[in-house]
Structures are given as structure tokens and as C-alpha cells.
Write a protein that holds these residues in place. Sequence first.
Motif, PDB file in Angstrom:
ATOM      1  N   TYR A  53       0.851  -1.092   0.140  1.00  0.00           N
ATOM      2  CA  TYR A  53      -0.076  -0.071   0.062  1.00  0.00           C
ATOM      3  C   TYR A  53       0.754   1.335  -0.141  1.00  0.00           C
ATOM      4  O   TYR A  53       1.877   1.297   0.663  1.00  0.00           O
ATOM      5  N   TYR A  54       0.402   2.228  -0.629  1.00  0.00           N
ATOM      6  CA  TYR A  54       1.133   3.504  -0.835  1.00  0.00           C
ATOM      7  C   TYR A  54       0.132   4.455  -0.219  1.00  0.00           C
ATOM      8  O   TYR A  54      -0.989   4.544  -0.436  1.00  0.00           O
ATOM      9  N   ARG A  55       0.832   5.594   0.627  1.00  0.00           N
ATOM     10  CA  ARG A  55      -0.338   6.593   0.957  1.00  0.00           C
ATOM     11  C   ARG A  55      -0.406   7.545  -0.082  1.00  0.00           C
ATOM     12  O   ARG A  55       0.344   8.015  -0.641  1.00  0.00           O
ATOM     13  N   TYR A  56      -1.857   7.855  -0.271  1.00  0.00           N
ATOM     14  CA  TYR A  56      -2.067   8.569  -1.519  1.00  0.00           C
ATOM     15  C   TYR A  56      -1.445  10.055  -0.947  1.00  0.00           C
ATOM     16  O   TYR A  56      -2.017  10.732   0.161  1.00  0.00           O
ATOM     17  N   GLN A  57      -1.054  10.940  -1.902  1.00  0.00           N
ATOM     18  CA  GLN A  57      -0.628  12.089  -1.959  1.00  0.00           C
ATOM     19  C   GLN A  57      -1.170  13.012  -3.178  1.00  0.00           C
ATOM     20  O   GLN A  57      -1.162  12.440  -4.023  1.00  0.00           O
ATOM     21  N   ASP A  58      -1.902  14.276  -2.790  1.00  0.00           N
ATOM     22  CA  ASP A  58      -2.311  14.902  -3.746  1.00  0.00           C
ATOM     23  C   ASP A  58      -1.401  15.741  -4.599  1.00  0.00           C
ATOM     24  O   ASP A  58      -1.430  16.884  -4.341  1.00  0.00           O
ATOM     25  N   LEU A  59      -0.447  15.132  -5.211  1.00  0.00           N
ATOM     26  CA  LEU A  59       0.591  15.532  -5.815  1.00  0.00           C
ATOM     27  C   LEU A  59       0.584  15.846  -7.227  1.00  0.00           C
ATOM     28  O   LEU A  59       0.026  14.664  -8.060  1.00  0.00           O
ATOM     29  N   SER A  60       1.112  16.518  -7.952  1.00  0.00           N
ATOM     30  CA  SER A  60       1.195  16.597  -9.578  1.00  0.00           C
ATOM     31  C   SER A  60       2.569  15.922  -9.900  1.00  0.00           C
ATOM     32  O   SER A  60       3.550  16.617  -9.624  1.00  0.00           O
ATOM     33  N   TRP A  85      -1.660  -0.893 -24.568  1.00  0.00           N
ATOM     34  CA  TRP A  85      -0.229  -1.076 -24.986  1.00  0.00           C
ATOM     35  C   TRP A  85       0.165  -2.263 -24.293  1.00  0.00           C
ATOM     36  O   TRP A  85       0.828  -3.169 -24.828  1.00  0.00           O
ATOM     37  N   THR A  86       0.245  -2.111 -22.996  1.00  0.00           N
ATOM     38  CA  THR A  86       0.549  -3.339 -22.062  1.00  0.00           C
ATOM     39  C   THR A  86      -0.288  -4.722 -22.349  1.00  0.00           C
ATOM     40  O   THR A  86       0.286  -5.758 -22.426  1.00  0.00           O
ATOM     41  N   ASP A  87      -1.543  -4.360 -22.618  1.00  0.00           N
ATOM     42  CA  ASP A  87      -2.448  -5.627 -22.971  1.00  0.00           C
ATOM     43  C   ASP A  87      -2.105  -6.414 -24.129  1.00  0.00           C
ATOM     44  O   ASP A  87      -1.906  -7.346 -24.328  1.00  0.00           O
ATOM     45  N   THR A  88      -1.810  -5.420 -25.228  1.00  0.00           N
ATOM     46  CA  THR A  88      -1.150  -5.895 -26.668  1.00  0.00           C
ATOM     47  C   THR A  88      -0.131  -6.729 -26.540  1.00  0.00           C
ATOM     48  O   THR A  88       0.105  -7.758 -27.189  1.00  0.00           O
ATOM     49  N   HIS A  89       0.955  -6.138 -26.006  1.00  0.00           N
ATOM     50  CA  HIS A  89       2.294  -6.462 -26.023  1.00  0.00           C
ATOM     51  C   HIS A  89       2.731  -7.754 -24.717  1.00  0.00           C
ATOM     52  O   HIS A  89       3.515  -8.615 -25.142  1.00  0.00           O
ATOM     53  N   TYR A  90       1.977  -7.336 -23.659  1.00  0.00           N
ATOM     54  CA  TYR A  90       2.344  -8.271 -22.643  1.00  0.00           C
ATOM     55  C   TYR A  90       1.327  -8.971 -21.792  1.00  0.00           C
ATOM     56  O   TYR A  90       1.574  -9.792 -20.982  1.00  0.00           O
ATOM     57  N   GLY A  91       0.071  -9.026 -22.279  1.00  0.00           N
ATOM     58  CA  GLY A  91      -0.985  -9.709 -21.928  1.00  0.00           C
ATOM     59  C   GLY A  91      -1.436  -9.345 -20.583  1.00  0.00           C
ATOM     60  O   GLY A  91      -2.058  -9.879 -19.898  1.00  0.00           O
ATOM     61  N   PHE A  92      -1.111  -7.984 -20.210  1.00  0.00           N
ATOM     62  CA  PHE A  92      -1.779  -7.606 -18.530  1.00  0.00           C
ATOM     63  C   PHE A  92      -1.901  -6.140 -18.659  1.00  0.00           C
ATOM     64  O   PHE A  92      -1.266  -5.326 -19.679  1.00  0.00           O
ATOM     65  N   THR A  93      -2.878  -5.455 -17.729  1.00  0.00           N
ATOM     66  CA  THR A  93      -2.944  -4.205 -17.448  1.00  0.00           C
ATOM     67  C   THR A  93      -2.721  -3.946 -15.995  1.00  0.00           C
ATOM     68  O   THR A  93      -2.579  -4.686 -15.119  1.00  0.00           O
ATOM     69  N   ILE A  94      -2.210  -2.666 -15.912  1.00  0.00           N
ATOM     70  CA  ILE A  94      -1.814  -2.215 -14.556  1.00  0.00           C
ATOM     71  C   ILE A  94      -2.972  -1.388 -13.852  1.00  0.00           C
ATOM     72  O   ILE A  94      -3.628  -0.493 -14.512  1.00  0.00           O
ATOM     73  N   LEU A  95      -3.438  -1.834 -12.665  1.00  0.00           N
ATOM     74  CA  LEU A  95      -4.324  -1.085 -11.940  1.00  0.00           C
ATOM     75  C   LEU A  95      -3.807  -0.505 -10.814  1.00  0.00           C
ATOM     76  O   LEU A  95      -3.160  -0.945 -10.196  1.00  0.00           O
ATOM     77  N   ASP A  96      -4.473   0.810 -10.576  1.00  0.00           N
ATOM     78  CA  ASP A  96      -3.945   1.487  -9.334  1.00  0.00           C
ATOM     79  C   ASP A  96      -5.463   1.659  -8.712  1.00  0.00           C
ATOM     80  O   ASP A  96      -6.195   2.519  -8.936  1.00  0.00           O
ATOM     81  N   LYS A  97      -5.595   0.901  -7.541  1.00  0.00           N
ATOM     82  CA  LYS A  97      -6.961   0.939  -6.939  1.00  0.00           C
ATOM     83  C   LYS A  97      -6.554   1.893  -5.477  1.00  0.00           C
ATOM     84  O   LYS A  97      -5.708   1.471  -4.556  1.00  0.00           O
ATOM     85  N   ARG A  98      -7.666   2.570  -5.198  1.00  0.00           N
ATOM     86  CA  ARG A  98      -7.550   3.481  -4.183  1.00  0.00           C
ATOM     87  C   ARG A  98      -8.691   3.150  -2.950  1.00  0.00           C
ATOM     88  O   ARG A  98      -9.652   2.892  -3.545  1.00  0.00           O
ATOM     89  N   SER A  99      -7.949   3.260  -1.850  1.00  0.00           N
ATOM     90  CA  SER A  99      -9.333   3.140  -0.870  1.00  0.00           C
ATOM     91  C   SER A  99      -8.749   3.592   0.689  1.00  0.00           C
ATOM     92  O   SER A  99      -7.464   3.466   0.904  1.00  0.00           O
ATOM     93  N   THR A 100      -9.800   4.390   1.322  1.00  0.00           N
ATOM     94  CA  THR A 100      -9.200   5.060   2.624  1.00  0.00           C
ATOM     95  C   THR A 100      -7.751   5.601   2.573  1.00  0.00           C
ATOM     96  O   THR A 100      -7.089   5.228   3.582  1.00  0.00           O
ATOM     97  N   GLY A 101      -7.490   6.405   1.637  1.00  0.00           N
ATOM     98  CA  GLY A 101      -6.431   7.183   1.551  1.00  0.00           C
ATOM     99  C   GLY A 101      -5.114   6.375   1.179  1.00  0.00           C
ATOM    100  O   GLY A 101      -4.115   7.015   1.387  1.00  0.00           O
ATOM    101  N   HIS A 102      -5.356   5.375   0.544  1.00  0.00           N
ATOM    102  CA  HIS A 102      -4.295   4.574   0.151  1.00  0.00           C
ATOM    103  C   HIS A 102      -4.495   3.814  -1.168  1.00  0.00           C
ATOM    104  O   HIS A 102      -5.319   3.976  -1.657  1.00  0.00           O
ATOM    105  N   VAL A 103      -3.252   3.756  -1.735  1.00  0.00           N
ATOM    106  CA  VAL A 103      -3.194   3.067  -3.371  1.00  0.00           C
ATOM    107  C   VAL A 103      -2.246   1.889  -3.219  1.00  0.00           C
ATOM    108  O   VAL A 103      -1.462   1.762  -2.541  1.00  0.00           O
ATOM    109  N   ASN A 104      -2.811   1.009  -4.194  1.00  0.00           N
ATOM    110  CA  ASN A 104      -2.239  -0.249  -4.183  1.00  0.00           C
ATOM    111  C   ASN A 104      -2.130  -0.562  -5.617  1.00  0.00           C
ATOM    112  O   ASN A 104      -3.146  -0.306  -6.327  1.00  0.00           O
ATOM    113  N   ILE A 105      -1.083  -1.218  -5.939  1.00  0.00           N
ATOM    114  CA  ILE A 105      -0.732  -1.593  -7.527  1.00  0.00           C
ATOM    115  C   ILE A 105      -1.030  -2.968  -7.716  1.00  0.00           C
ATOM    116  O   ILE A 105      -0.766  -3.710  -7.260  1.00  0.00           O
TER     117      ILE A 105
END
Length: 528
Positions: A314-321, A350-370
Amino acid sequence: MKKILITGLRSLHDTGVVDIKPINVLVGTNSSGKSTFLRTFPLLRQSVEKRTRGPILWNGTYVDFGSYSNAIHQNDEVNGEGKSIALHFSFDYRSRVNWKDFKSESLAISINILPTKDKLSCYTNIFMVGFDDHTFTFTLDKDGNLLKVDSPRVNWELNKDDIRMTLSDPNIIFPVILNRDFSYNFNADRKKSNPGNNQNSFTLTTLRRTIFDLIKEHTGSRSDNKTNRMTRQFIGILRTNKEKLTLFSEISSTLKWSKLTSSWNEESSDFLYLSALIDLHYFLNNSYEINSQLTQSMRNVRYIAPLRASTERYYRYQDLSIDELDHRGDNIAMFLTNIPKGWKNKLDEWTDTHYGFTILDKRSTGHVNIQIKYDDDNISDNVTDMGFGFSQVLPIIIQLWSVASGYEKTLKNNHELQLNNSAPYIFAIEQPELHLHPRMQANLAPIFNNAIDLGKKNNINIKLIIETHSEALISKFGDLVALEELDEDEIQVMLFEQDRKKKLTQIKYSSFDSDGALKYWPTGFFAY
């Protein structure tokens, strides 16, 4: 940037001219000099990103060379008394033709760096600019004062007044001889020239007056206005000797001028002298723009460190650009959450076409998990549950896509895009195969090749410098060549060998033939 030559840096006493191809694979034993070569690129980037006391920031954000005394080649017998570090580049400079059009010209740029008295810092004492087989050498002192200008065709020793009025910033890699906001109103009458309060005016005004006088002598014209118009026309655009000869012959001035220019060729001494003065004026007057474009080339370096940060559950979500993934991938979660939906869909495709997967960034309760989701599976897994090797390759895939897709360019301002649209992005990647199974090491080759192809589709020039110990990765590049998915001219393998006693690195080259076999490959290179 098309070529580089490094001298006097650690064991790289003289690399020779290295053509930078789309894919450059660096191999060799430990401490053979390949890391020094690769890290020169992030060294240059960290040097242009911060205000420094000297032209090079030896210890910075990306790499640590210690200090000048640590970085200089240590073999006194080879280096001699005049120890110095020199960097030579060949790059495409976009010169302005008119208010809206540009053309690319190949410039050769060199800097020679000497130490300060304490040998901890350094300064640029020689700056060289070459164009159309004509090179100017600018000699500076430690305070950035211009001392003299030399070339095979002209020599200009500056006096004390000139020196005082031609200050360059000593703390940048590529010296700016004149200020960007420099301007003056030239008048044919020297006494009426009005350089104003700008300290830099005298040198350029003197040079322009010399060109004016020479044109007037060659034309025999009594009209200062006409001679002044010709002067402005000659010095405004960077031209080759051939282009200058054509321009001179097309200009209607006097019979004397027509006869003279029709007799000139590229070897005529009078022509070469006038041409040299015009080139010198151009380089002095446009030194800010040359510096700006070279600096942007250095800013376009992307460094990927040998040991990327391990992904967290888990990563702590930060409202950064965040507009760039850092060299260790520490900010990977925040980078992903910053990608707008439209661009995220392109990444997934692009990742699905070449590598067969997608990358998800899911957020919950102020945290992010990949999480990673394979296209044949409805379940996604946290990347930390997929093995350490996966966390090491993910930052490489994302950063390559970010640049090659054009996403990163959308975050740059319009002025940068206009001037540096063709500037290549150079990825310096150290040991991408760490902690990867041999099969996954081999799979890095198509990842790199796909990124270059994606860049081509988006008119983005990408060049990869990859340091590796992986036989599987090199072998897979050969397979891509054999399958005609990679052009054999777009890849080279550089073999670094060091003489330990003399502390000298020698670079040899290997390449693939059309069947994907390595040419000039030393027997037993991967033997143990």
C-alpha cells in the motif's frame, strides 16, 4: 544527440567517437568502465537541473562521481601534466530560418574541464563549436571571461576592455557568451553606434562592424544602407559554405561584387575569411539558443537505476502533480494516479497488446495499491504477491511508455516543444535483468524494441543505453533481428575491457548480422 566522445573520465581516457544508435548494449566484466560511460548521461542531466558552482555536479540526484579529483583519470603517465576531462557531442541544432520555420543543422560541441585550485570543483576553460568542417575554439578563464577565439581561418585576441564586456556564466556546462536579451541598434557610423548599458555589446558590435567593412570593400558600394542590409542578411541564418556561395552570387549589388563572387569557390581565401566572420557572429549571437537546446537534450535523459525500489503493498495517497517516474521508481503509485483516464486507457491497451496484462491503481481509505490483471483472468493480484522481479521491471515498462507514447510531452510547455521537438530521449538503464528469471530477462528485449517503435509512431526519437550481464537478453535481441522485427543497423553491442595496471578502458564493437548472429564476438565472453 547523435555522437559522444569522452576523455579523461575515470578509466575512459579516450572512448573514441561513439555513435549513439537506437539500442546500445554495454557489456563487460565488473569495473571495466561501462557504468562510467552510461552514468555520464545522468551526470549531465543532474548538472543542468541545478544551479552549481561549476559546470558539472559530480554528486547529485542520480549518480555520485565524488568530486573532480575522484573523476579525473588517474594514470599520470598516460594523461600527462595537462590533466583534464573533455566531453564532445554531435547533435542536431534547430536554427531559425524565419519567424516560424526552422531547419536542422549538425553541430559539434566540445567542452574541456579543468579543476579549481582545491580540485573539488571545476570550470570550463575551452568551449568548441564546429559546423560545416569549421571549428571555433573559445578560451575562458576560471571566472568565465572570454580570453580569445581561434579557428583555422580567424584568430581574435581580446583586450582588457573586451574581456570585461564578454562575461559568460561559468556555472553552466555550455557557456553562454552573450545574454539572451542582448540587442543593439547598429549604425554604419561607428561613432553613432549605441550599445547602451549592455556589457556584452562591444564585442558583437565590433565583429559586425568588421563584417560590414569587408562587404563594403568587396562591393565598392557607397551606400551604407545597402551594405547594412546585406550584413543583416548574411549574419541572420546559419548556412553552409555552399549555401553562402549561392546566396552571395544571387545578391544584386555592384559589378565588382558580381565578378568577385562568381570567381569564388569553397577554397577561396577571401570567401573563407568572410564566411568565418559570419559564422563567428552567428555563434556569439545565438550562444544562448545553442545552450538552451543542448541543455534540453540533457534534460531529456532518463536514468533507471540498477536496483529499483521494491513495490509496496500500500502507498499513502498524496495529492501531488507528478509528471515523471523517478529513477528508482519510488513514486510509481502517485505517477499512475496522475495519468488522466484517456492516457491510462492507452497505457492499458499497450501493455495488454504486448504483454498480456494491465496495471491497476486501486484507491481506498487514503491509500493506493498497484495490481496486475492478466487478460485471461478476471482476478487481479497485488504486485507484491507476484515476485520481486516483477516489481523491478514494472518501472521500466511505465517510464518507457510515458515517453514513447507522447504522454510526457503533453506536460511540457509550448516553447520547449517548438524548439526541441526533435531532441531525442536517451534512456540510460543499468542492469534491467536484476532479479529476473532468464526467460523474463529475454522478454526485456521486445519491451525495449516495442518502446522504440511506439516512439517512432509518435515522432519521438528514443535511444537506449543498456548495461547488462544477461546472455539471454543479448540473444533475444539477435532473435528480433533474425525475425526482422529489429533492424540490424539500429543496435550495437559495446564491449568494455580495462587494463587494470594502466587503468585504461578500451571499447570494442559487435553487431548482429541479418541472421541474428553476433559478429566479432570474443570467444568465451560469457564463459566461467
